[in-house]
Design a protein around this motif. Structure first.
Motif, PDB file in Angstrom:
ATOM      1  N   ALA A 199     -15.211   7.162   1.334  1.00  0.00           N
ATOM      2  CA  ALA A 199     -14.796   5.857   1.864  1.00  0.00           C
ATOM      3  C   ALA A 199     -13.736   5.447   1.126  1.00  0.00           C
ATOM      4  O   ALA A 199     -12.786   5.030   1.622  1.00  0.00           O
ATOM      5  CB  ALA A 199     -16.005   5.612   3.035  1.00  0.00           C
ATOM      6  N   ALA A 200     -14.937   5.270  -0.317  1.00  0.00           N
ATOM      7  CA  ALA A 200     -13.557   4.358  -0.558  1.00  0.00           C
ATOM      8  C   ALA A 200     -12.628   4.208  -1.528  1.00  0.00           C
ATOM      9  O   ALA A 200     -12.045   4.004  -2.022  1.00  0.00           O
ATOM     10  CB  ALA A 200     -14.824   4.132  -2.124  1.00  0.00           C
ATOM     11  N   ARG A 201     -12.933   6.678  -1.816  1.00  0.00           N
ATOM     12  CA  ARG A 201     -12.075   6.900  -2.454  1.00  0.00           C
ATOM     13  C   ARG A 201     -10.723   6.627  -1.421  1.00  0.00           C
ATOM     14  O   ARG A 201      -9.137   6.912  -1.598  1.00  0.00           O
ATOM     15  CB  ARG A 201     -12.253   8.691  -2.458  1.00  0.00           C
ATOM     16  CG  ARG A 201     -13.115   8.732  -3.975  1.00  0.00           C
ATOM     17  CD  ARG A 201     -13.686  10.521  -3.971  1.00  0.00           C
ATOM     18  NE  ARG A 201     -14.046  10.069  -5.192  1.00  0.00           N
ATOM     19  CZ  ARG A 201     -14.949  11.525  -4.707  1.00  0.00           C
ATOM     20  NH1 ARG A 201     -14.666  12.909  -5.131  1.00  0.00           N
ATOM     21  NH2 ARG A 201     -16.019  11.758  -6.534  1.00  0.00           N
ATOM     22  N   ALA A 202     -11.489   6.836   0.269  1.00  0.00           N
ATOM     23  CA  ALA A 202     -10.347   7.005   1.546  1.00  0.00           C
ATOM     24  C   ALA A 202      -9.114   5.609   1.015  1.00  0.00           C
ATOM     25  O   ALA A 202      -7.588   5.879   1.330  1.00  0.00           O
ATOM     26  CB  ALA A 202     -10.960   7.585   2.379  1.00  0.00           C
ATOM     27  N   VAL A 203     -10.230   5.038   0.736  1.00  0.00           N
ATOM     28  CA  VAL A 203      -9.181   3.749   1.351  1.00  0.00           C
ATOM     29  C   VAL A 203      -8.298   3.310   0.163  1.00  0.00           C
ATOM     30  O   VAL A 203      -7.036   2.501   0.230  1.00  0.00           O
ATOM     31  CB  VAL A 203     -10.279   2.359   1.746  1.00  0.00           C
ATOM     32  CG1 VAL A 203      -9.236   0.845   1.513  1.00  0.00           C
ATOM     33  CG2 VAL A 203     -11.117   2.768   3.022  1.00  0.00           C
ATOM     34  N   GLN A 204      -9.001   3.228  -0.927  1.00  0.00           N
ATOM     35  CA  GLN A 204      -8.672   3.561  -2.456  1.00  0.00           C
ATOM     36  C   GLN A 204      -6.902   4.183  -2.454  1.00  0.00           C
ATOM     37  O   GLN A 204      -5.615   4.080  -3.045  1.00  0.00           O
ATOM     38  CB  GLN A 204      -9.138   3.289  -3.301  1.00  0.00           C
ATOM     39  CG  GLN A 204     -10.274   2.612  -3.837  1.00  0.00           C
ATOM     40  CD  GLN A 204     -11.595   2.749  -5.075  1.00  0.00           C
ATOM     41  OE1 GLN A 204     -11.478   3.897  -5.475  1.00  0.00           O
ATOM     42  NE2 GLN A 204     -12.170   2.078  -4.664  1.00  0.00           N
ATOM     43  N   PRO A 264       0.797  -1.192   0.394  1.00  0.00           N
ATOM     44  CA  PRO A 264       0.160  -0.031  -0.135  1.00  0.00           C
ATOM     45  C   PRO A 264       1.236   1.424  -0.444  1.00  0.00           C
ATOM     46  O   PRO A 264       1.854   1.496   0.132  1.00  0.00           O
ATOM     47  CB  PRO A 264      -0.908   0.014   1.170  1.00  0.00           C
ATOM     48  CG  PRO A 264      -0.360  -1.360   2.241  1.00  0.00           C
ATOM     49  CD  PRO A 264       0.627  -1.718   1.218  1.00  0.00           C
ATOM     50  N   ALA A 265      -0.024   2.277  -1.103  1.00  0.00           N
ATOM     51  CA  ALA A 265       1.264   3.763  -0.812  1.00  0.00           C
ATOM     52  C   ALA A 265       1.613   3.992   1.028  1.00  0.00           C
ATOM     53  O   ALA A 265       2.295   4.885   1.082  1.00  0.00           O
ATOM     54  CB  ALA A 265       0.565   4.106  -1.929  1.00  0.00           C
ATOM     55  N   SER A 266       0.001   3.985   1.110  1.00  0.00           N
ATOM     56  CA  SER A 266      -0.241   4.551   2.740  1.00  0.00           C
ATOM     57  C   SER A 266      -0.230   3.221   3.715  1.00  0.00           C
ATOM     58  O   SER A 266      -1.439   3.209   4.113  1.00  0.00           O
ATOM     59  CB  SER A 266      -0.319   5.597   2.820  1.00  0.00           C
ATOM     60  OG  SER A 266      -0.460   6.823   1.708  1.00  0.00           O
ATOM     61  N   PRO A 267       0.926   2.840   4.084  1.00  0.00           N
ATOM     62  CA  PRO A 267       0.429   1.824   5.357  1.00  0.00           C
ATOM     63  C   PRO A 267      -0.556   1.997   6.443  1.00  0.00           C
ATOM     64  O   PRO A 267      -1.005   1.526   7.197  1.00  0.00           O
ATOM     65  CB  PRO A 267       1.562   0.664   4.623  1.00  0.00           C
ATOM     66  CG  PRO A 267       2.608   1.952   4.377  1.00  0.00           C
ATOM     67  CD  PRO A 267       2.020   2.479   3.832  1.00  0.00           C
ATOM     68  N   TRP A 268       0.739   3.219   6.354  1.00  0.00           N
ATOM     69  CA  TRP A 268       0.317   3.681   8.229  1.00  0.00           C
ATOM     70  C   TRP A 268      -1.002   4.531   8.422  1.00  0.00           C
ATOM     71  O   TRP A 268      -1.684   4.531   9.543  1.00  0.00           O
ATOM     72  CB  TRP A 268       0.769   4.872   8.820  1.00  0.00           C
ATOM     73  CG  TRP A 268       0.892   6.057   7.679  1.00  0.00           C
ATOM     74  CD1 TRP A 268       0.994   6.621   7.886  1.00  0.00           C
ATOM     75  CD2 TRP A 268       2.152   5.950   6.672  1.00  0.00           C
ATOM     76  NE1 TRP A 268       1.385   8.105   6.614  1.00  0.00           N
ATOM     77  CE2 TRP A 268       2.253   6.742   5.527  1.00  0.00           C
ATOM     78  CE3 TRP A 268       3.120   5.605   5.981  1.00  0.00           C
ATOM     79  CZ2 TRP A 268       2.368   7.413   5.545  1.00  0.00           C
ATOM     80  CZ3 TRP A 268       4.467   6.161   5.020  1.00  0.00           C
ATOM     81  CH2 TRP A 268       3.834   6.471   4.631  1.00  0.00           C
ATOM     82  N   LEU A 269      -1.336   4.718   7.215  1.00  0.00           N
ATOM     83  CA  LEU A 269      -2.652   4.950   7.181  1.00  0.00           C
ATOM     84  C   LEU A 269      -4.171   4.683   6.748  1.00  0.00           C
ATOM     85  O   LEU A 269      -5.343   4.381   6.432  1.00  0.00           O
ATOM     86  CB  LEU A 269      -3.055   6.430   6.015  1.00  0.00           C
ATOM     87  CG  LEU A 269      -2.550   7.728   6.312  1.00  0.00           C
ATOM     88  CD1 LEU A 269      -2.494   8.817   5.083  1.00  0.00           C
ATOM     89  CD2 LEU A 269      -3.143   8.314   8.243  1.00  0.00           C
ATOM     90  N   LEU A 270      -3.374   2.631   6.297  1.00  0.00           N
ATOM     91  CA  LEU A 270      -4.776   1.785   5.918  1.00  0.00           C
ATOM     92  C   LEU A 270      -5.472   1.761   6.795  1.00  0.00           C
ATOM     93  O   LEU A 270      -6.815   1.910   6.428  1.00  0.00           O
ATOM     94  CB  LEU A 270      -3.958   0.935   5.734  1.00  0.00           C
ATOM     95  CG  LEU A 270      -4.887  -0.407   4.381  1.00  0.00           C
ATOM     96  CD1 LEU A 270      -5.454   0.311   3.083  1.00  0.00           C
ATOM     97  CD2 LEU A 270      -4.105  -1.253   3.491  1.00  0.00           C
ATOM     98  N   ALA A 271      -4.949   1.661   8.044  1.00  0.00           N
ATOM     99  CA  ALA A 271      -5.979   1.339   9.217  1.00  0.00           C
ATOM    100  C   ALA A 271      -6.915   2.025   9.092  1.00  0.00           C
ATOM    101  O   ALA A 271      -8.668   2.250   9.320  1.00  0.00           O
ATOM    102  CB  ALA A 271      -5.499   0.220   9.947  1.00  0.00           C
ATOM    103  N   GLY A 279      -1.741   5.521  -3.418  1.00  0.00           N
ATOM    104  CA  GLY A 279      -1.698   6.889  -3.880  1.00  0.00           C
ATOM    105  C   GLY A 279      -2.545   7.810  -3.663  1.00  0.00           C
ATOM    106  O   GLY A 279      -3.565   7.641  -4.460  1.00  0.00           O
ATOM    107  N   GLY A 280      -2.435   8.908  -3.436  1.00  0.00           N
ATOM    108  CA  GLY A 280      -3.755  10.396  -3.122  1.00  0.00           C
ATOM    109  C   GLY A 280      -3.473  10.447  -2.189  1.00  0.00           C
ATOM    110  O   GLY A 280      -2.934   9.812  -0.998  1.00  0.00           O
ATOM    111  N   GLU A 281      -4.514  11.739  -1.540  1.00  0.00           N
ATOM    112  CA  GLU A 281      -4.987  11.809  -0.745  1.00  0.00           C
ATOM    113  C   GLU A 281      -5.804  11.386   0.150  1.00  0.00           C
ATOM    114  O   GLU A 281      -6.787  10.114  -0.393  1.00  0.00           O
ATOM    115  CB  GLU A 281      -5.583  13.474  -0.649  1.00  0.00           C
ATOM    116  CG  GLU A 281      -6.112  14.908   0.564  1.00  0.00           C
ATOM    117  CD  GLU A 281      -6.462  15.239  -0.034  1.00  0.00           C
ATOM    118  OE1 GLU A 281      -6.323  16.891   0.979  1.00  0.00           O
ATOM    119  OE2 GLU A 281      -6.802  15.821  -0.988  1.00  0.00           O
TER     120      GLU A 281
END
Length: 250
Positions: free
Chosen positions: A199-204, A125-132, A209-211
């Protein structure tokens, strides 16, 4: 809330229909998504395909779980008691919908594990610390949206019919698996008002990658708005159901 959440999670874990929907359906979605993305020459998006399939499972769990819970209360003859109890009916619905979204969280985890183990999807994942946190936001946002859905189901004697009709359009308009850019222009306003899309945008974004922060906040804000609409709708729904006599099957 904690007691109700625990009670309904245990209840869902003993329902054969809910177990099939929660355990097997996401794996089928994930398998189809991985093969479709591979056939479409998008190997770099396989992880997003697995996550998108998991989001589909979360929405299905919330939708059918909320509708099924209301329908079961009606079949058991306890819906009238819940509505007439001194406790606000909205507080009764909250643990039901959040329990379904919590069970749906399994879909996200299971589809990712399924893709990594079975199809060798690289877990990077591009942002592993933000995935959870993004996944948690998704569960909360969908749970809040489910409260409004459950309020509508109270009025209908066959709530599952509405659940069947809402399953496919919502995840399609939300861009869970297919980008909303490929949809007609008139669908944009629908996309903007759905917490599921943000919510889907955040998880994806956390995976590809992305905001992440902005769509997460928008999803929570829209979810809170849906809760407000649910509180207003429940007043009308309760009165309408009482006058029309639709709380029971007889």
């Amino acid at each position: 809330m904690a007691v109700g959440l625990r009670t309904h999670v245990l209840h869902l874990s003993r329902s054969g229909v809910e177990l099939v929907m929660a355990v097997f359906s996401p794996l089928v979605y994930a398998t189809l998504a991985v093969y479709l993305f591979r056939a479409g020459d998008h190997p770099d998006r396989l992880l997003q395909a697995a996550v998108g399939a998991g989001l589909m499972g979360v929405w299905s769990a919330v939708l059918f779980g909320a509708g099924g819970a209301i329908q079961e209360q009606r079949w058991m003859g306890t819906l009238e008691t819940l509505v007439s109890a001194p406790t606000r009916f909205s507080l009764v619905l909250m643990p039901i919908t959040f329990a379904t979204s919590l069970v749906g969280l399994y879909s996200l985890v299971a589809t990712v594990v399924w893709g990594v183990v079975v199809f060798d999807v690289p877990f990077a994942p591009a942002s592993p610390w933000l995935l959870a946190p993004a996944m948690l936001v998704c569960v909360v946002a969908l749970g809040m949206m489910g409260i409004l859905m459950a309020a509508t189901f109270v009025l209908l004697r066959n709530a599952n019919a509405l659940a069947n009709a809402l399953d496919y359009p919502v995840w399609m308009f939300s861009g869970v698996l297919v980008s909303t850019a490929s949809l007609p222009q008139w669908t944009r306003p629908i996309t903007w008002v759905l917490p599921t899309s943000w919510a889907a945008r955040a998880v994806q974004a956390a995976t590809g990658g992305g905001e992440v922060l902005r769509p997460s906040l928008v999803a929570l804000g829209l979810g809170a708005g849906y809760v407000g609409l649910a509180l207003i709708a429940l007043v009308w729904v309760e009165r309408r159901a009482r006058s029309a006599g639709t709380l029971t099957l007889t």
